[in-house]
Scaffold this motif. Structure first.
Motif, mmCIF file in Angstrom:
data_model
loop_
_atom_site.group_PDB
_atom_site.id
_atom_site.type_symbol
_atom_site.label_atom_id
_atom_site.label_comp_id
_atom_site.label_asym_id
_atom_site.label_seq_id
_atom_site.Cartn_x
_atom_site.Cartn_y
_atom_site.Cartn_z
ATOM 1 N N SER A 40 42.096 24.821 47.653
ATOM 2 C CA SER A 40 41.914 25.528 46.389
ATOM 3 C C SER A 40 41.915 24.532 45.240
ATOM 4 O O SER A 40 42.519 23.454 45.321
ATOM 5 C CB SER A 40 43.033 26.548 46.203
ATOM 6 O OG SER A 40 42.996 27.517 47.232
ATOM 7 N N ASN A 41 41.260 24.896 44.146
ATOM 8 C CA ASN A 41 41.071 23.950 43.042
ATOM 9 C C ASN A 41 42.354 23.610 42.291
ATOM 10 O O ASN A 41 42.358 22.708 41.449
ATOM 11 C CB ASN A 41 40.023 24.471 42.055
ATOM 12 C CG ASN A 41 40.384 25.815 41.457
ATOM 13 O OD1 ASN A 41 41.518 26.284 41.557
ATOM 14 N ND2 ASN A 41 39.414 26.466 40.827
ATOM 15 N N PHE A 42 43.449 24.303 42.591
ATOM 16 C CA PHE A 42 44.701 24.034 41.890
ATOM 17 C C PHE A 42 45.654 23.168 42.713
ATOM 18 O O PHE A 42 46.738 22.823 42.256
ATOM 19 C CB PHE A 42 45.414 25.355 41.547
ATOM 20 C CG PHE A 42 45.684 26.223 42.747
ATOM 21 C CD1 PHE A 42 46.822 26.055 43.519
ATOM 22 C CD2 PHE A 42 44.789 27.213 43.109
ATOM 23 C CE1 PHE A 42 47.064 26.843 44.634
ATOM 24 C CE2 PHE A 42 45.020 28.017 44.219
ATOM 25 C CZ PHE A 42 46.160 27.824 44.979
ATOM 26 N N ALA A 43 45.265 22.802 43.929
ATOM 27 C CA ALA A 43 46.169 22.099 44.836
ATOM 28 C C ALA A 43 46.260 20.609 44.515
ATOM 29 O O ALA A 43 45.310 19.998 44.025
ATOM 30 C CB ALA A 43 45.698 22.278 46.281
ATOM 31 N N ILE A 44 47.415 20.020 44.824
ATOM 32 C CA ILE A 44 47.599 18.580 44.613
ATOM 33 C C ILE A 44 46.628 17.779 45.465
ATOM 34 O O ILE A 44 46.162 16.715 45.072
ATOM 35 C CB ILE A 44 49.061 18.166 44.922
ATOM 36 C CG1 ILE A 44 49.347 16.718 44.514
ATOM 37 C CG2 ILE A 44 49.384 18.362 46.397
ATOM 38 C CD1 ILE A 44 49.402 16.484 43.039
ATOM 39 N N SER A 45 46.262 18.303 46.630
ATOM 40 C CA SER A 45 45.377 17.570 47.537
ATOM 41 C C SER A 45 43.988 17.381 46.948
ATOM 42 O O SER A 45 43.423 16.288 47.002
ATOM 43 C CB SER A 45 45.294 18.282 48.886
ATOM 44 O OG SER A 45 44.944 19.639 48.721
ATOM 45 N N ILE A 46 43.404 18.438 46.375
ATOM 46 C CA ILE A 46 42.070 18.293 45.813
ATOM 47 C C ILE A 46 42.109 17.455 44.530
ATOM 48 O O ILE A 46 41.171 16.728 44.212
ATOM 49 C CB ILE A 46 41.392 19.655 45.563
ATOM 50 C CG1 ILE A 46 39.879 19.449 45.382
ATOM 51 C CG2 ILE A 46 42.008 20.381 44.380
ATOM 52 C CD1 ILE A 46 39.086 20.739 45.400
ATOM 53 N N PHE A 47 43.214 17.535 43.810
ATOM 54 C CA PHE A 47 43.386 16.675 42.630
ATOM 55 C C PHE A 47 43.333 15.205 43.040
ATOM 56 O O PHE A 47 42.583 14.407 42.467
ATOM 57 C CB PHE A 47 44.725 17.007 41.968
ATOM 58 C CG PHE A 47 45.211 15.971 40.993
ATOM 59 C CD1 PHE A 47 44.639 15.854 39.742
ATOM 60 C CD2 PHE A 47 46.247 15.108 41.338
ATOM 61 C CE1 PHE A 47 45.082 14.888 38.844
ATOM 62 C CE2 PHE A 47 46.700 14.157 40.456
ATOM 63 C CZ PHE A 47 46.112 14.041 39.205
ATOM 64 N N TRP A 48 44.112 14.830 44.063
ATOM 65 C CA TRP A 48 44.172 13.439 44.497
ATOM 66 C C TRP A 48 42.839 12.981 45.077
ATOM 67 O O TRP A 48 42.309 11.922 44.717
ATOM 68 C CB TRP A 48 45.293 13.282 45.517
ATOM 69 C CG TRP A 48 45.243 12.010 46.313
ATOM 70 C CD1 TRP A 48 45.035 11.879 47.650
ATOM 71 C CD2 TRP A 48 45.414 10.678 45.814
ATOM 72 N NE1 TRP A 48 45.054 10.561 48.030
ATOM 73 C CE2 TRP A 48 45.285 9.792 46.915
ATOM 74 C CE3 TRP A 48 45.654 10.145 44.551
ATOM 75 C CZ2 TRP A 48 45.388 8.420 46.788
ATOM 76 C CZ3 TRP A 48 45.761 8.765 44.431
ATOM 77 C CH2 TRP A 48 45.635 7.919 45.528
ATOM 78 N N VAL A 49 42.264 13.780 45.960
ATOM 79 C CA VAL A 49 41.009 13.401 46.606
ATOM 80 C C VAL A 49 39.876 13.296 45.587
ATOM 81 O O VAL A 49 39.047 12.379 45.651
ATOM 82 C CB VAL A 49 40.655 14.413 47.717
ATOM 83 C CG1 VAL A 49 39.235 14.199 48.227
ATOM 84 C CG2 VAL A 49 41.631 14.279 48.875
#
Length: 550
Positions: A240-249
């Motif tokens: 999801s667009n709010f997750a730390i994972s997509i932020f980092w990637v």
């Protein structure tokens, strides 16, 4: 590793000089790296939303972010403001966040189907003047605003127009003249991203990360992430667009000039279609996909040799699932990582490392390695009952310390963050049970809160789940401790079988009894269900399962 008479402080095997970490904003860091590669990637996409087809090219990103920042500044957004977003959008949210960070602001996103009361609580915490929505989420956010009697501007980042909102296209078409000449951002202390925890232990908490947190992690990986990255490291990513994972990637792929195919709305029946259509070089998988995909008969029907790298994270994985996944993707290197919202990344595998992928816990359980500590990271293992510092091959509670660990938990805008999970020396309590082996590899067993006792014996649910998932008919299993006055708890399994397959309760109970010691047997029984509930982080929701089946 620093040895003591009682135990060890574990350090990264990847050297990095902390004095060489630049004191810059995240956007300066990202665009600085991107611009060195822009001549080769300007016409390539950075983000592609595979559900809508929307994309943004590397050559457009910085200019577009500055225009949007100017449009926000023109409408009153200032340094220190926090933009709150609730949307399924991927591309426009990516640009909007860059714009906010350029202005010295911060962003906080949320699970899209929260109740209005929870949206209100989160909005109150950050005192947002600007809320980003789309046509699907705008009504829930309007209800939240009404509950709070709150005045703010709504930005529509969706493709179809919404009345009484500021359209993203109006920001994107700004002439750029309102972009401030100076923003005076303090990289070490100013927060740029507030990410919600999954809420597995209660109400979601806002995790605060500064520019320095993110830059220090990226800079410590420069040789691994940048010097060795080509322009064909495309990734299929489900988050999801709010997750730390997509932020980092998203940050890593922006800096390196590589493309992310984003699946913002995961549907199991469409996943392999996306894989075959886009043919990414890499995949990033989470538990809710991995267990199903590894056991899918569809894998044998297609040539998937174009997948060269699969990264797993988000939860402990069992060896059986890893081996099944390797069979389905024979050309891929499969790597397990360990991270959390609070820490971003703790451990990682070296590419084509000589270190073994599997190992054994001190009590003989086969486990999957989470690799070695990331650069600039330290860790220690503490005895679960005494708190004593332990050494190698000793199971205990994992605590870590590093430059990219969060600033703290959000209490409210303008208030000092809570550091309740840190001790007086700055060690962060991960809440996980783990150990380091003789080579320095980290093995994470379970959440401390998920473990339970049978008389005086600690029982690890994932160990029993791993045994159940070895059975050819089992798709997924979750083990819980059902309270019992005599024994403290009884282990009970909730099991999902593969479609069209069958197994008896007696058969699975016997499998566990044969392979595990008496105190890990399923004395609480076994129940078959059609599916297991997931929490907001797309992990099996053990709290909900305990309420439903205990």
């Amino acid at each position: 590793m620093e040895g003591t008479d009682e135990g060890e402080i574990f350090k990264s095997l990847m050297p990095c000089d902390p004095s060489k970490i630049p004191n810059v904003t995240l956007t300066d860091y990202l665009f600085g790296f991107l611009n060195k590669r822009l001549h080769a990637v300007a016409e390539n996409p950075w983000l592609i939303d595979v559900c809508t087809g929307k994309r943004v090219l590397f050559g457009e990103v910085e200019e577009l972010a500055r225009k949007v920042a100017s449009g926000l500044a023109r409408r009153g957004f200032a340094k220190g403001d926090i933009l709150y977003f609730v949307s399924y959008e991927i591309v426009n949210i990516g640009i909007l966040q860059l714009a906010v960070w350029l202005l010295g602001g911060a962003t906080r996103g949320s699970f899209q189907i929260e109740q209005p009361e929870e949206f209100r609580r989160q909005i109150d915490q950050v005192q947002s003047k600007f809320l980003a929505v789309d046509p699907e989420t705008v009504q829930s956010i309007k209800k939240a605003i009404a509950l709070a009697d709150y005045e703010c501007a709504l930005i529509n980042v969706g493709d179809s127009q919404v009345e009484h909102t500021l359209e993203f296209s109006d920001l994107a078409n700004d002439d750029g003249t309102a972009f401030p000449a100076v923003t005076d951002i303090d990289p070490e202390n100013d927060v740029l991203f507030i990410c919600n925890t999954s809420g597995s232990t209660g109400t979601p908490k806002g995790v605060m990360h500064t520019h320095k947190n993110i830059v220090s992690l990226m800079a410590s990986f420069e040789v691994l992430l940048f010097a060795n990255y080509g322009y064909d490291e495309s990734l299929l990513f489900t988050a999801s667009n709010f997750a730390i994972s997509i932020f980092w990637v998203s940050c890593v792929y922006l800096a390196t000039g590589n493309t992310i195919y984003c699946i913002g709305r995961y549907k199991k029946e469409e996943y392999l279609d996306h894989v075959l259509k886009y043919k990414p070089k890499k995949m990033s998988l989470y538990p809710y996909i991995t267990s199903w995909l590894a056991r899918s008969s569809e894998l044998q029907k297609h040539d998937l040799s174009f997948i060269k790298d699969i990264t797993l994270g988000g939860s402990v994985m069992d060896p059986t699932t890893i081996r099944l996944l390797q069979n389905g993707f024979p050309e891929a290197e499969i790597n397990m990582t360990y991270a959390s919202t609070e820490t971003i990344a703790v451990s990682i595998h070296f590419k084509r490392s000589d270190l073994p992928q599997f190992g054994y816990s001190p009590d003989g359980e086969e486990m999957v390695s989470s690799g070695v500590l990331c650069p600039l990271m330290q860790a220690k293992i503490l005895d679960l009952e005494t708190g004593k510092l332990l050494g190698r091959n000793k199971l205990g509670k994992l605590c870590i310390k590093g430059m990219h660990v969060m600033k703290g938990y959000l209490i409210g805008k303008g208030k000092e963050p809570s550091r309740s999970c840190f001790d007086e020396e700055g060690w962060f309590d991960t809440g996980d049970v783990a150990f380091f082996d003789s080579t320095g590899q980290l093995f994470v067993r379970e959440r401390v809160s998920s473990m339970f006792k049978y008389y005086m014996h600690f029982v690890n649910p994932t160990e029993i789940e791993a045994i159940l998932q070895e059975h050819p008919t089992v798709q997924m299993a979750c083990v819980i401790g059902v309270p019992n006055k005599e024994t403290t708890n009884l282990a009970k399994a909730i099991v999902v079988l593969k479609e069209g397959k069958s197994a008896s309760e007696e058969e699975l109970l016997k499998l566990v009894a044969v392979k595990l010691p008496f105190y890990k047997h399923l004395y609480g029984g076994l129940q078959f269900v059609d599916s297991l509930p997931e929490n907001k982080g797309r992990k099996v929701d053990r709290v909900a399962i305990l309420k439903m089946y205990s």
